[in-house]
Design an enzyme around this catalytic site. Structure first.
Site, PDB file in Angstrom:
ATOM      1  N   GLU A  99       0.831  -1.059  -0.004  1.00 15.69           N
ATOM      2  CA  GLU A  99      -0.051   0.070  -0.186  1.00 15.69           C
ATOM      3  C   GLU A  99       1.009   1.224   0.090  1.00 15.69           C
ATOM      4  OE1 GLU A  99      -3.854   2.192   1.772  1.00 15.69           O
ATOM      5  OE2 GLU A  99      -3.473  -0.075   2.325  1.00 15.69           O
ATOM      6  N   THR A 100       1.713   1.087   0.741  1.00 15.23           N
ATOM      7  CA  THR A 100       3.025   2.402   0.648  1.00 15.23           C
ATOM      8  C   THR A 100       3.371   2.572  -0.551  1.00 15.23           C
ATOM      9  OG1 THR A 100       3.429   2.044   2.992  1.00 15.23           O
ATOM     10  CG2 THR A 100       5.155   3.130   1.738  1.00 15.23           C
TER      11      THR A 100
END
Length: 132
Positions: free
Chosen positions: A55-56
């Site tokens: 997600e980062t």
């Protein structure tokens, strides 16, 4: 935009997990994360840690794409991950590549590999792009 790259692009959680972004563009985002400190009780890389890395990286790509369509804020709305192999030590590296980059939504596929180059996880993240 400056806030995005504070604490290496991922915010407080990514910093706490030791994520380092080594390359970032709308076309490709690369980052690493240590296995140590991000394990579940059996000593294996925690699946949730893989999701945080994915997600980062995907969100950074989405923000960079969003700047090109005047929607520089990305909010994750969907993530899924398939865990292929356990990692017990060292660093894992994630590479996020765009699957779709629209005006309102961006989707990135993230492949996470161990130091031997074996695929540990494949994830897909979709972000809603918002304007200022």
């Amino acid at each position: 935009m400056q806030h995005l790259f504070t604490s290496n692009g991922g915010g407080a959680l990514a910093e706490r997990m030791g994520i380092e972004i080594t390359e970032a563009s709308a076309d490709r985002v690369v980052g690493t994360m240590p296995v140590e400190g991000n394990t579940q009780p059996y000593g294996l890389l925690h699946g949730g840690a893989s999701c945080v890395l994915a997600e980062t990286l995907g969100s950074v790509g989405a923000v960079l794409h969003g700047q090109t369509v005047d929607r520089p804020f990305a909010v994750g709305v969907d993530i899924n991950a398939t865990h292929h192999k356990a990692a017990r030590s060292g660093l894992v590296t994630g590479v996020a590549l765009p699957v779709h980059r629209g005006r309102a939504v961006a989707t990135y596929e993230v492949v996470i590999e161990d130091e031997a180059g074996d695929r540990v996880c494949t994830a897909r993240i979709t972000c809603l792009l918002r304007g200022a």
